[in-house]
Design a protein around this motif. Structure first.
Motif, PDB file in Angstrom:
ATOM      1  N   SER A 257      10.821   2.268   1.276  1.00 16.31           N
ATOM      2  CA  SER A 257       9.566   3.006   1.172  1.00 16.31           C
ATOM      3  C   SER A 257       9.414   3.985   2.326  1.00 16.31           C
ATOM      4  O   SER A 257       9.979   3.784   3.401  1.00 16.31           O
ATOM      5  CB  SER A 257       8.405   2.010   1.181  1.00 16.31           C
ATOM      6  OG  SER A 257       7.180   2.661   1.368  1.00 16.31           O
ATOM      7  N   THR A 258       8.621   5.019   2.117  1.00 17.68           N
ATOM      8  CA  THR A 258       8.304   5.937   3.215  1.00 17.68           C
ATOM      9  C   THR A 258       7.198   5.371   4.089  1.00 17.68           C
ATOM     10  O   THR A 258       6.960   5.873   5.182  1.00 17.68           O
ATOM     11  CB  THR A 258       7.872   7.310   2.665  1.00 17.68           C
ATOM     12  OG1 THR A 258       6.755   7.124   1.805  1.00 17.68           O
ATOM     13  CG2 THR A 258       9.024   7.980   1.932  1.00 17.68           C
ATOM     14  N   ARG A 259       6.504   4.338   3.600  1.00 13.35           N
ATOM     15  CA  ARG A 259       5.417   3.703   4.371  1.00 13.35           C
ATOM     16  C   ARG A 259       5.609   2.185   4.413  1.00 13.35           C
ATOM     17  O   ARG A 259       4.844   1.437   3.801  1.00 13.35           O
ATOM     18  CB  ARG A 259       4.065   4.056   3.747  1.00 13.35           C
ATOM     19  CG  ARG A 259       3.818   5.571   3.800  1.00 13.35           C
ATOM     20  CD  ARG A 259       2.443   5.926   3.373  1.00 13.35           C
ATOM     21  NE  ARG A 259       1.501   5.307   4.309  1.00 13.35           N
ATOM     22  CZ  ARG A 259       0.216   5.191   4.069  1.00 13.35           C
ATOM     23  NH1 ARG A 259      -0.292   5.633   2.955  1.00 13.35           N
ATOM     24  NH2 ARG A 259      -0.586   4.630   4.955  1.00 13.35           N
ATOM     25  N   PRO A 260       6.627   1.712   5.156  1.00 14.87           N
ATOM     26  CA  PRO A 260       6.843   0.257   5.234  1.00 14.87           C
ATOM     27  C   PRO A 260       5.821  -0.398   6.155  1.00 14.87           C
ATOM     28  O   PRO A 260       5.108   0.276   6.897  1.00 14.87           O
ATOM     29  CB  PRO A 260       8.246   0.155   5.821  1.00 14.87           C
ATOM     30  CG  PRO A 260       8.359   1.378   6.677  1.00 14.87           C
ATOM     31  CD  PRO A 260       7.589   2.455   5.942  1.00 14.87           C
ATOM     32  N   TRP A 261       5.778  -1.710   6.118  1.00 17.82           N
ATOM     33  CA  TRP A 261       4.985  -2.491   7.063  1.00 17.82           C
ATOM     34  C   TRP A 261       5.811  -2.572   8.337  1.00 17.82           C
ATOM     35  O   TRP A 261       6.897  -3.130   8.339  1.00 17.82           O
ATOM     36  CB  TRP A 261       4.757  -3.902   6.530  1.00 17.82           C
ATOM     37  CG  TRP A 261       3.979  -3.994   5.271  1.00 17.82           C
ATOM     38  CD1 TRP A 261       4.449  -3.822   4.001  1.00 17.82           C
ATOM     39  CD2 TRP A 261       2.601  -4.293   5.145  1.00 17.82           C
ATOM     40  NE1 TRP A 261       3.450  -3.994   3.094  1.00 17.82           N
ATOM     41  CE2 TRP A 261       2.289  -4.281   3.771  1.00 17.82           C
ATOM     42  CE3 TRP A 261       1.588  -4.560   6.059  1.00 17.82           C
ATOM     43  CZ2 TRP A 261       1.016  -4.541   3.300  1.00 17.82           C
ATOM     44  CZ3 TRP A 261       0.317  -4.820   5.581  1.00 17.82           C
ATOM     45  CH2 TRP A 261       0.048  -4.804   4.213  1.00 17.82           C
ATOM     46  N   THR A 262       5.333  -2.022   9.445  1.00 15.89           N
ATOM     47  CA  THR A 262       6.072  -2.083  10.713  1.00 15.89           C
ATOM     48  C   THR A 262       5.465  -3.188  11.570  1.00 15.89           C
ATOM     49  O   THR A 262       4.282  -3.162  11.898  1.00 15.89           O
ATOM     50  CB  THR A 262       6.028  -0.730  11.450  1.00 15.89           C
ATOM     51  OG1 THR A 262       6.553   0.272  10.572  1.00 15.89           O
ATOM     52  CG2 THR A 262       6.865  -0.775  12.711  1.00 15.89           C
ATOM     53  N   LEU A 263       6.308  -4.155  11.912  1.00 11.87           N
ATOM     54  CA  LEU A 263       5.870  -5.346  12.634  1.00 11.87           C
ATOM     55  C   LEU A 263       6.787  -5.607  13.820  1.00 11.87           C
ATOM     56  O   LEU A 263       7.914  -5.124  13.864  1.00 11.87           O
ATOM     57  CB  LEU A 263       5.899  -6.556  11.696  1.00 11.87           C
ATOM     58  CG  LEU A 263       5.144  -6.419  10.373  1.00 11.87           C
ATOM     59  CD1 LEU A 263       5.601  -7.454   9.384  1.00 11.87           C
ATOM     60  CD2 LEU A 263       3.663  -6.542  10.625  1.00 11.87           C
TER      61      LEU A 263
END
Length: 187
Positions: free
Chosen positions: A168-174
């Motif tokens: 995705s171009t907008r992943p969940w960044t953790l």
């Protein structure tokens, strides 16, 4: 000047006998023979040997818990996550460790490491709760503690979770916090 009476000889002998008996009993270690106490101490490597380890995160009774396993060479995030997906060993299960990563994720998960970051593609939708919070922490912390290029501490490695099996171009960044829990990267 008052004079003290001389101690009674029997009392002196009795006091001396008690003192000698106490001294003779030693430091409280009984006279039993050797007792089975488990495996010998480990952890110190022989000089000249280079052993690698990988840190996996499993679910315990009080949150996620790290487990360190020996490996032949440093493992990247994909290999470390592969070991995580196999689940805890029998010894780890005896310590109360389990996994919240569901079987449908196994075999359908991918991980790619970059400089200071890991992209993890999961086959489920995280935002709908198909992958619970503990499972996300297990994945993020295991990936972050693997051999990630860039030399950053595990708590500074960005782990980007991509949902539904696609990048995705907008992943969940953790990031993996010091206590083994995933937290969103802010800012």
């Amino acid at each position: 000047m008052t004079r003290r009476p001389a101690p009674h000889p029997r009392r002196t002998v009795l006091a001396l006998t008690v003192l000698l008996a106490a001294a003779g009993s030693g430091c409280g270690i009984g006279t039993t023979g050797p007792v089975q106490a488990g495996a010998p101490a480990s952890g110190v490597q022989r000089p000249g040997t280079e052993a690698s380890t990988v840190r996996l995160y499993f679910a315990g009774p009080y949150g996620t818990r790290p487990v360190t396993r020996p490996t032949d060479a440093p493992l990247g995030p994909r290999q470390a996550l592969g070991l995580l997906l196999e689940g805890p060993t029998p010894a780890e299960r005896e310590r109360g460790l389990t996994t919240h990563v569901e079987p449908e994720v196994a075999g359908r998960l991918s991980a790619t490491a970059g400089d200071g970051a890991v992209d993890v593609v999961v086959p489920v939708q995280v935002s709908s709760g198909e992958l619970d919070v503990t499972a996300v922490s297990q994945l993020v912390c295991t990936a972050a503690h693997a051999d990630v290029p860039g030399g950053l501490p595990a708590t500074e490695v960005d782990v980007r979770i991509h949902e539904n099996g696609t990048v995705s171009t907008r992943p969940w960044t953790l990031r993996c916090g010091p206590g083994g829990n995933a937290a969103p990267v802010t800012g």
